[in-house]
Every structure is written in C-alpha cells, then in structure tokens.
Design an enzyme around this catalytic site. Sequence first.
Site, mmCIF file in Angstrom:
data_model
loop_
_atom_site.group_PDB
_atom_site.id
_atom_site.type_symbol
_atom_site.label_atom_id
_atom_site.label_comp_id
_atom_site.label_asym_id
_atom_site.label_seq_id
_atom_site.Cartn_x
_atom_site.Cartn_y
_atom_site.Cartn_z
ATOM 1 N N LYS A 103 0.855 -1.203 -0.097
ATOM 2 C CA LYS A 103 -0.159 -0.083 0.071
ATOM 3 C C LYS A 103 0.907 1.338 -0.107
ATOM 4 C CE LYS A 103 -3.989 2.011 2.354
ATOM 5 N NZ LYS A 103 -4.935 2.081 3.609
ATOM 6 N N SER A 118 -10.195 -0.720 6.977
ATOM 7 C CA SER A 118 -9.494 -0.340 5.565
ATOM 8 C C SER A 118 -8.795 -1.843 5.258
ATOM 9 C CB SER A 118 -8.547 0.897 5.474
ATOM 10 O OG SER A 118 -9.443 2.014 5.658
ATOM 11 N N SER A 160 -9.919 1.566 2.720
ATOM 12 C CA SER A 160 -8.995 2.467 1.856
ATOM 13 C C SER A 160 -8.098 1.625 1.130
ATOM 14 C CB SER A 160 -8.307 3.418 2.640
ATOM 15 O OG SER A 160 -7.595 2.879 3.524
#
Lengths: 497, 95
Positions: A80, A179, A155
């Site tokens: 990420k 997330s 997210s």
Amino acid sequence: MTHLYALTAHAAHALLARKEISARELLDAVYARIDAVDGAVHSYVLLMREAAYAAADAVDARLAAGEAIGPLDGIPLALKDILCTTGVRTTCCSRILENFIPPYDAAVVERLRAAGVIPVGKTNMDEFAMGSSTENSAFGPSHNPWDLARVPGGSSGGSASAMGADEALIAIGTDTGGSIRQPAAYCGVVGLKPTYGRVSRYGLIAFASSLDQIGPITKDVRDAALVMNAIAGPDPRDSTCLPEPAPDCTALLGRDITGMRVGVPRELFSQEGVTVAPGVEAAVRAAIALLERLGAVVEECSLPHARFSLPTYYIIAPAEASSNLARYDGVEFGYRAPGARDTVTMMTDTRDQGFGAEVKRRIMLGTYALSSGFYDAFYLKASQVRTLIRRDFEQAFETFDVLVSPTAPTVAFPLGAKVDDPIQMYLNDICTIPINMAGIPAISVPCGDDRGLPVGLHLMAAHWQEPKLLQVAHAYEQAAGWTRKAVEEAGRVTIAG
Amino acid sequence: MRLSRDEIAHVALLSRLKLTEEEMAQFTGQLNAILDHFAALTEADTGDIDATTHVVPMTNVMRADVQRPSFAPDDALANAPERAGDQFKVPRVVE
C-alpha cells in the site's frame, strides 16, 4: 498446473525450496499478470521492476548456493502506497505527496525485505486512507476484479484488488476503521487487522494515530499468519508498539476448534439506519452454522454500546487526522503552491490545491471537534464512549473466544454510488469500526457470495490473541473450501489474462 | 447544533483551507448532516468514565539517552520545495 501468479505464498515457497521454480520465474509471472490485467483493475500506482528483479536474483543466488530459504523469500508483494520506501515515491495517493521520496523504509518494509519478500509495486488507496472505495484516490479508482463496474472497497482497495486479481502473492494494507477487512471482503480474499500495538507504525504515513494498524491482505489464512510472523513485534521507534515479542501466528493453525466459544453480537447484524443485505446475512449465518458443525459452541450476545461506534469514530479519527495532516504545509516536503507572497497564503493555497474533498471534509470536522468550546462536547465525550465500547468487548471476551459478524453490510457497491453522500459511505464501516475503537484484532475471510459477489466473514478476538483468531479463521476456511480456485472454476472471475 | 456559513469559514481558516463558494455550500450541508449523526452520542451515559486515548497498556516509554546518527542535511532537504543552503526557504514571515 495453476499459473504461478495465482499461487499462495506457502505453495510458491514449496516450489522455490524444491528448486522447481526460480524467484525470477515467479516474478516474471506476476509482472506478466500485472501487464495483462492492471489496465482494467488499476491496483497499482507505481511498479518497482528493477529493484524487484535485483531482489529476485539475490534469492536465486542463495538458492543456487544451496542455502535454505525462509517462508517468504522471493515472494512478490503488493505494498500500500502509505508505507515509506527508501528512494521510491510514496504518495498516499494525494497530490500533496505526489513527488515525495522518503529517505527511509517503514519498519514493516524493512522487515519484509529482511524476510526476502519482493515488493513489486505500490498500490492504490483512498487519499490518506480516508474512504471505503478508493474513489478518493488522486490517481483514479481501482476496480473490483469480480465486477469491474464496482468498487474494490477501501481504503486499501488496490492491495485487495491486487490479491483478487492475482497481481502479487501477498499484500500489505492498513486499517483505521476497516480499511483492510472491508476491501478484503469485497475482493474475496483474507484481510487481518492486528491488535493495536502489535505491528510497528514507524514509517506509516499517519491518518489517526490511535487507530491505525498495518496488516496482511492475502489469498488464504496461512499466508496471513506467515506475513504476521514477518512484520509483528517490538520496535523502539514506535512507542505504542508492544515491547514483548510477538507469538508464532502459525502455531495454532490446523488445531481442532471443538469447544471454542463463539459469540454472535446482535448489534453487528442490525442497527438503526443500517440493514445487512439478506444475501450477506444468509452467507454469514451459514458460516456460523459450519463453525458449529466443527464443534464450536455458538451463542448470541450483545455489545450495547456498539451503536455509538460510528459517531465516536467520526469524531476521533478526523480530530487526530486534522492534527496529523497539519504537517502538509508546503515547507519541508511535498507540494508547494507557487506564487504566494506570504506564508499563510502559501500554506492555504498548498493545502487547497493538494488535498481532495474528503480529506478537506475530515480536516474541517476534526478541527471543529477540537476547537475551543466544543472539545468537551465532541472529542472528550467520544473518548469516553470509546471506553464504553472497549469495555463491551472486554466483557464479551470473558465469555467468548471469538466473536463473529459480517465484515460489511453489503457486497461491493457500484463505482459512483456513494461518492456524493458521505454518511452512506461511512455507514458501510458499521461492522468494522467498533474493532478499531477497542483496539482488538479481527480478520475477514471469504464466506461465499451474494449473487456472484464475495461476502466476508468477520471474526474478532481479544487483545493479542492473533494465533487463536487465525486458528478459527483457518478451521472455517479449510472446512468451507471457499478458495479462489473453486470460484474460478465456477466461472465467476471476469478478468482474463 | 447547526453550523452557519460564517462558522464554516472560521473552521476553514483554522484548518488553513481555502474553500470555493461551491465547496462552502456543499460542506455546510454535509458537515451539518454529519453533526446531526453525532447527536446520538448524547444518549450515551458517560458520567465519570475515563477517556480512552489508546488501548496499549503502556505509559512513558523511555529509551537510553545515547547519541545516534541522523539524516545528513542533503537527505533531510532532498524533498524541500525550495532550499537555501542547508535551510528550507519560505516566503517572508515578518514584514
């Protein structure tokens, strides 16, 4: 034979260790898959081919020299883009960090590299991890591999879609209110949020510091445990990281769950303003019935303050964010708006041009909640309610080993469906947010589908009980057989490659 | 609790955010809707309950006071939007 890119890390490790494949071949397969599908899925915002091949060749050299390799040596990783990587652009998918090149690796990145893991690229996300769909990314949304017209969740949507579309073998996400778990559920993969303090946050770009936690998104539960073993444990650079060594997360995998006490909190199935979709509820109830057939003792229970979780979260997280994001002022790093004659204008213009709408909305909310005259009514009150929510869980875990619920009230929703209605978007996190409030570990594992789209089973355990949580998740996964292979054979995956 | 346009403008100033007319109108509606949602918290009986700031059972984490290497000036300044020598350059602060 299964395509190499579709393997789990533990399956690929067996092939590498027996020298049936090389790390370079594995990496070739992953990049070929990315080249074939990422134009449609958009999991990645940056690829790191050169460094990845150098790392793969180093693993192959060790194999050639007859050295034994560890379980994650040579395993391609989707990282990420919220975790700092030395010399590699780290943007948080925000214009304000579009050209930020960190001079250091995050602790998690350092540890994964030391374990021989090969980062292949940085994945897409909602800007500063604020969102549930990746639609808040400054670089365009990711798409759900199961239906490209739908969101992958967020997210950590890019990390989850990378797993769902087999664009890496393992992935790393972060979870402040769901997330990791919600996108894992939407993309039909496994996502674990560890106990707050289990994994060092050093080098993680902060959103809400008392809630943020880093964890694995993987194709199965064993891989999640293996990644945890690599990333968990003390780090003096993060003063909220537990100083005691982390336990072996694979220790209990495969053990029988007979007699395990499973609580079903009614508030996570039905709350005012939120309906769990009938197809989601049916899949989750069927999963609970399977746990019972495996010998678990299932009983309904209550978390009376869980219904306050959403407003509590949307005070605490924006308050912390408004403070954390004050550092983006155009002075030391990141974007600076051109042409300003004084510093206040420079900062205001920089933030105006650098931040997207959701980030601005949350900074505004947080600044208001912390402002003079409103602190007691909002922030203090929310922090007290947080104690009540935490106590509910602590009390439940006096009776139960794990709790179980849906991960999200619905399956993946269509792109664009909720962008103009922040509250509807926030309500999507109703089952995951209470966990961050309490700081406990929780995992989402695939538990079937609702009209062809994946549903996640949400399992929660007491603080520091990751091995037990993974034991139950693994027992369910093995018995249910909801593997990606079974799904592909049913012809549901829409991406060719 | 309703936030007026003026209050939104004040919070924007505190936040160092510049809002367009359109954003101002949109945020006024959205922030008020979110604040209405927060009203539910008044139903929670918090009395003298302690606040939770984080959940790890630790306070005052200390380390040995030893000198450690830090970033070289060029590394620390590598991302500076503007630099003058070994310093971050910004527009004039004092007239």
